[in-house]
Structures are given as C-alpha cells and as structure tokens.
Design a protein around this motif. Structure first.
Motif, mmCIF file in Angstrom:
data_model
loop_
_atom_site.group_PDB
_atom_site.id
_atom_site.type_symbol
_atom_site.label_atom_id
_atom_site.label_comp_id
_atom_site.label_asym_id
_atom_site.label_seq_id
_atom_site.Cartn_x
_atom_site.Cartn_y
_atom_site.Cartn_z
ATOM 1 N N VAL A 31 0.841 -1.201 0.000
ATOM 2 C CA VAL A 31 0.000 0.000 0.000
ATOM 3 C C VAL A 31 0.876 1.252 0.000
ATOM 4 N N ASN A 32 1.894 1.259 0.857
ATOM 5 C CA ASN A 32 2.784 2.425 0.937
ATOM 6 C C ASN A 32 3.527 2.648 -0.379
ATOM 7 N N ARG A 33 3.854 1.566 -1.056
ATOM 8 C CA ARG A 33 4.537 1.694 -2.342
ATOM 9 C C ARG A 33 3.632 2.397 -3.358
ATOM 10 N N GLU A 34 2.350 2.008 -3.380
ATOM 11 C CA GLU A 34 1.414 2.639 -4.312
ATOM 12 C C GLU A 34 1.199 4.109 -3.972
ATOM 13 N N ILE A 35 1.106 4.411 -2.689
ATOM 14 C CA ILE A 35 0.921 5.808 -2.266
ATOM 15 C C ILE A 35 2.139 6.632 -2.636
ATOM 16 N N ALA A 36 3.347 6.064 -2.408
ATOM 17 C CA ALA A 36 4.584 6.766 -2.755
ATOM 18 C C ALA A 36 4.677 7.023 -4.257
ATOM 19 N N GLY A 37 4.011 6.170 -5.040
ATOM 20 C CA GLY A 37 3.997 6.351 -6.485
ATOM 21 C C GLY A 37 2.982 7.376 -6.951
ATOM 22 N N GLY A 38 2.328 8.044 -6.010
ATOM 23 C CA GLY A 38 1.394 9.107 -6.344
ATOM 24 C C GLY A 38 -0.034 8.657 -6.561
ATOM 25 N N HIS A 39 -0.357 7.412 -6.207
ATOM 26 C CA HIS A 39 -1.708 6.887 -6.439
ATOM 27 C C HIS A 39 -2.628 7.160 -5.244
ATOM 28 N N ASP A 40 -3.884 7.379 -5.535
ATOM 29 C CA ASP A 40 -4.910 7.558 -4.505
ATOM 30 C C ASP A 40 -5.425 6.180 -4.098
ATOM 31 N N VAL A 41 -4.857 5.629 -3.035
ATOM 32 C CA VAL A 41 -5.233 4.291 -2.578
ATOM 33 C C VAL A 41 -6.329 4.412 -1.516
ATOM 34 N N ILE A 42 -7.401 3.670 -1.706
ATOM 35 C CA ILE A 42 -8.445 3.571 -0.683
ATOM 36 C C ILE A 42 -8.117 2.329 0.135
ATOM 37 N N ASN A 43 -7.656 2.543 1.350
ATOM 38 C CA ASN A 43 -7.160 1.430 2.172
ATOM 39 C C ASN A 43 -8.279 0.884 3.046
ATOM 40 N N LEU A 44 -8.841 -0.238 2.625
ATOM 41 C CA LEU A 44 -9.885 -0.911 3.395
ATOM 42 C C LEU A 44 -9.352 -2.170 4.070
ATOM 43 N N GLY A 45 -8.036 -2.325 4.068
ATOM 44 C CA GLY A 45 -7.436 -3.511 4.662
ATOM 45 C C GLY A 45 -7.053 -3.341 6.109
ATOM 46 N N GLN A 46 -7.189 -2.150 6.626
ATOM 47 C CA GLN A 46 -6.735 -1.865 7.983
ATOM 48 C C GLN A 46 -7.808 -2.194 9.022
ATOM 49 N N GLY A 47 -7.371 -2.283 10.279
ATOM 50 C CA GLY A 47 -8.295 -2.471 11.393
ATOM 51 C C GLY A 47 -8.123 -1.383 12.428
ATOM 52 N N ASN A 48 -7.759 -0.192 11.972
ATOM 53 C CA ASN A 48 -7.425 0.911 12.866
ATOM 54 C C ASN A 48 -8.548 1.942 12.841
ATOM 55 N N PRO A 49 -9.259 2.162 13.950
ATOM 56 C CA PRO A 49 -10.374 3.112 13.952
ATOM 57 C C PRO A 49 -9.964 4.469 13.395
ATOM 58 N N ASP A 50 -10.836 5.062 12.573
ATOM 59 C CA ASP A 50 -10.480 6.292 11.858
ATOM 60 C C ASP A 50 -11.020 7.557 12.511
ATOM 61 N N ARG A 51 -11.827 7.422 13.564
ATOM 62 C CA ARG A 51 -12.420 8.595 14.191
ATOM 63 C C ARG A 51 -11.677 8.927 15.488
ATOM 64 N N PRO A 52 -11.705 10.190 15.920
ATOM 65 C CA PRO A 52 -10.948 10.582 17.119
ATOM 66 C C PRO A 52 -11.614 10.130 18.411
ATOM 67 N N THR A 53 -10.828 10.069 19.462
ATOM 68 C CA THR A 53 -11.356 9.810 20.796
ATOM 69 C C THR A 53 -12.307 10.950 21.182
ATOM 70 N N PRO A 54 -13.466 10.669 21.776
ATOM 71 C CA PRO A 54 -14.398 11.735 22.164
ATOM 72 C C PRO A 54 -13.738 12.809 23.034
ATOM 73 N N ASP A 55 -14.162 14.047 22.845
ATOM 74 C CA ASP A 55 -13.518 15.199 23.484
ATOM 75 C C ASP A 55 -13.487 15.097 24.998
ATOM 76 N N HIS A 56 -14.578 14.599 25.600
ATOM 77 C CA HIS A 56 -14.621 14.588 27.062
ATOM 78 C C HIS A 56 -13.592 13.630 27.645
ATOM 79 N N ILE A 57 -13.241 12.590 26.907
ATOM 80 C CA ILE A 57 -12.218 11.653 27.373
ATOM 81 C C ILE A 57 -10.833 12.296 27.242
ATOM 82 N N VAL A 58 -10.608 12.971 26.136
ATOM 83 C CA VAL A 58 -9.330 13.662 25.932
ATOM 84 C C VAL A 58 -9.145 14.739 27.002
#
Length: 396
Positions: A31-58
C-alpha cells in the motif's frame, strides 16, 4: 593504524524462530509503495479506527496529566477506581457482576492480554484450540509459549461458529486453552447465547480454559446487542473475557484493555504483569474511567456510523453484483472472492488495478481462503468509490 572494531555474534533465542510471520506487513508495504507512487489508494485492509477519541475523554486525560499523584508509579494491578468502573460498565451493559479487585485485570491493550494468556497457561507441547480464520496474534502467544495449535474451522454454513462435535477426542484430552472472538474478526459474525452455553459445557467437560476476545463487543447492528460470554451461567468457572477501549471509544492508541472473569486466572495475569509492568500511566487510567462511567451516547453514535457505512457499502456491492453476507457486528465485512481467484491474488489485483487495498482471507488462516476482509473505517463516499472502482474491473 586502525584497530578493528570489536564484534560479537548475536544468536537469537529459539523462540524468535517460532514466531509466525507478520502476513500483513507485506500488505502495508505494498500500500505504501502505491501511495509513494502518487496513487490515490483507498485502504480498506486496515483495522485501525479512523475517528478521534471523544472530546470529554481527551479533556479528562489532559487534566489528569497535571496531577502529581500520577507522576509516581501506579499500583501494580492498577487503580481501584478503574476496576470499579469496569465492573459498573459490565453490570449496566450485560447484567454481569464481577468483583473489581479479584475478577478484573488491567491490561496494556487487548493484544498484550491475548498473547500473555498462552504464556500463563500453556507449557511447551500443550495444545490450544484456535479459530480459523482468526486473529493472528493468538498464534503469536501460543508460539511464545512453545505450545501447539489445533484449528477450529469457522465455516459459512455454520454461521462462522466452531462445531465442537468435530473436535477429535485426542484434541479434547490435550487442549488446555481455547480462543473465541465474537463479534468476529475477520468474518464479522456474531454469536448467540445458546452458542456460549454450548461452549461452557464443552469447556467444563474437557477442562479447557476459554479466552473470549470481546474486542468488538459494543458494535452490533440492526438493533442487536452482541452477547458477552460472561452472561452465560458458569462462564466465570471456565474462563475469562477480554474487553478493550480501542474500538468502543476510539482509543486504540491509548492501549487500555481488561480481562474479566475467573478469579484464579485473573490472579495469574496480575502475577505475570507484576514482573513486566508497573500498570498504566495514572492519567490514562482516569481518562478510561471517565470513558466507562460517563454518558455512553458517543458509543451509540459510533455504532450508528458503522451501521450506516455498512449499509452504504452493501448498497454499492449490490449495484456491481457482488453478493455477500451483511455483517452482524464489528467494523469489518467478509466478502467472497470471485471465481478463478484466490484471496491473495484477488487482493493484489484490486490494489494494482483499482488502487483499493483489502486484507486477503488467507492471512487469517487456511479457512479464510476464498474471502477478503474489508474495513468499515473510511467515509461512506470512500467506501462507495472503492466499490465503483472494483466494479469497473467487471469481475462479477
């Protein structure tokens, strides 16, 4: 005259050679190789939550950092206020009563606990029952313990639940530990209470400890709340459950999780951790307490986001003729590959031709072949765009 630099031969311990290869490291590199090559990669292979921790917890963490109490070593087994918050949450969400001091262990993330349990319970040559497909770090803990694995196939025709009647007599006699994970990674299947009742009977009859990985326990769809293993009568007599704040509160980088259940196993976990850690940073523990004890509306909102993303993804899949089972929980979808492809080859094709990254099912075990895992961890627009790109390949 230059003197030669002194050197020694570094010989790793045998255990390093037993560790499984990190299958997904190659995926990340590609994936990183494709991104480094200037491609717009839609990465659906990850398991890493994409939203931030709620403000009150921070905010709770920011305020707690300034407290001198937390600049000292934390109690080895963690602050009582956090274990009490865990017990309160399980009582409110699942009707399960746990003793905060005897039946709760604080962990440095769920992965740590899932690796440790094999080291705590298995000797070299002992047997562990492991779901296939399943989370690869179960394998890591078994390898570190020098133990062996026997796989429990998760087949679509059985709703991706293991069939205990198919376990051999020899494996029943040898096994000391078994892993379960519902809502499931990678298949996104959920388990009914009746399955856990069967599990408790199977474990009790064969003297096998159950390790229930409940990482996605808050994420259930269509009005259905995932069932906790500990809701089952007798569950605490035969095992423990792992719960993490990573998915429920978008706190993956905070590394906060818990083991709950059998008092003896919890004691052993604390005993091992006494030799490795001095518990979590106190400010993180206070923020975790706030997450668990304050309004749970952010959790409900997050689940609604994942459900909406699921629906958008499957509407797009239907448009291109890609038939698949809708997830009942977790933030993954488990999609069959088209005829003529294996999972790794199909994933490579999608990355090369559509610039869409998915996780090949073979990376989760032999019975993961024939599927790819897609994460619901991008916006609805990006999920739909990914499917439209795939549709242009005319594979379905």
């Amino acid at each position: 005259m230059n003197n030669p630099k002194p050197s020694i031969t570094i010989q790793p311990a045998d255990v390093m050679g037993r560790l499984p290869k990190q299958f997904f490291a190659t995926l990340v590199q590609n994936v990183n190789r494709e991104i480094a090559g200037g491609h717009d990669v839609i990465n659906l292979g990850q398991g890493n939550p994409d939203r931030p921790t709620p403000d009150h917890i921070v905010k709770a963490a920011q305020e707690a950092v300034a407290k001198p109490l937390y600049h000292k070593y934390s109690p080895f087994t963690g602050h009582s206020f956090l274990k009490e918050a865990v017990a309160q949450r399980y009582l409110e969400d699942y009707g399960v009563t746990v003793d905060p001091e005897k039946e709760v262990a604080i962990l440095f993330g769920g992965k740590t606990g899932l690796v440790q349990i094999s080291q705590i319970l298995l000797n070299p040559g002992d047997l562990c029952l492991v779901p296939d497909p399943g989370y690869p770090d179960y394998w890591s803990g078994v390898a570190l313990a020098g133990a062996e694995m026997s796989f429990l196939p998760l087949r679509e025709e059985n709703n991706f639940l293991p069939d205990y009647s198919s376990v051999s007599s020899q494996d029943k006699q040898r096994a000391k530990l078994m892993f379960l994970n519902y809502p499931n990674n990678p298949t996104s299947a959920t388990a009914p209470l009746s399955f856990y009742e069967d599990t408790v009977r199977f474990a009790a009859e064969n003297n096998i400890v159950v390790a229930s990985d409940f990482a996605y326990g808050a994420i259930g769809f269509d009005g259905h709340r995932p069932v906790s293993f500990l809701e089952t009568p007798g569950a605490k007599e035969v095992g423990i459950e792992y719960y993490t704040l990573s998915k429920t509160y978008n706190m993956a980088g905070w590394r906060v999780a818990f083991a709950l259940g059998n008092e003896k196993i919890i004691s052993l976990i604390n005993q091992l951790q006494d030799h490795i850690y001095v518990s979590l940073f106190g400010a993180v523990q206070e923020a975790a307490k706030v997450a668990l004890t304050s309004s749970q509306q952010p959790v409900a909102d997050l689940v609604a986001v994942y459900e909406s993303r699921r629906n958008a993804l499957f509407a797009a899949l239907e448009e291109i003729g890609w038939q698949a089972r809708k997830p009942g929980g977790s933030f993954f979808a488990w999609l069959p590959v088209p005829k003529g492809y294996d999972s790794a080859g199909f994933a490579e094709l999608l990355l090369e031709k559509a610039k869409v990254a998915v996780a090949p099912g073979i990376g989760f075990g032999k019975h993961g072949e024939g599927f790819v895992r897609v994460g619901l961890l991008s916006s609805e627009d990006r999920l739909q765009e990914a499917v439209h790109r795939i549709g242009r390949l005319s594979l379905f």
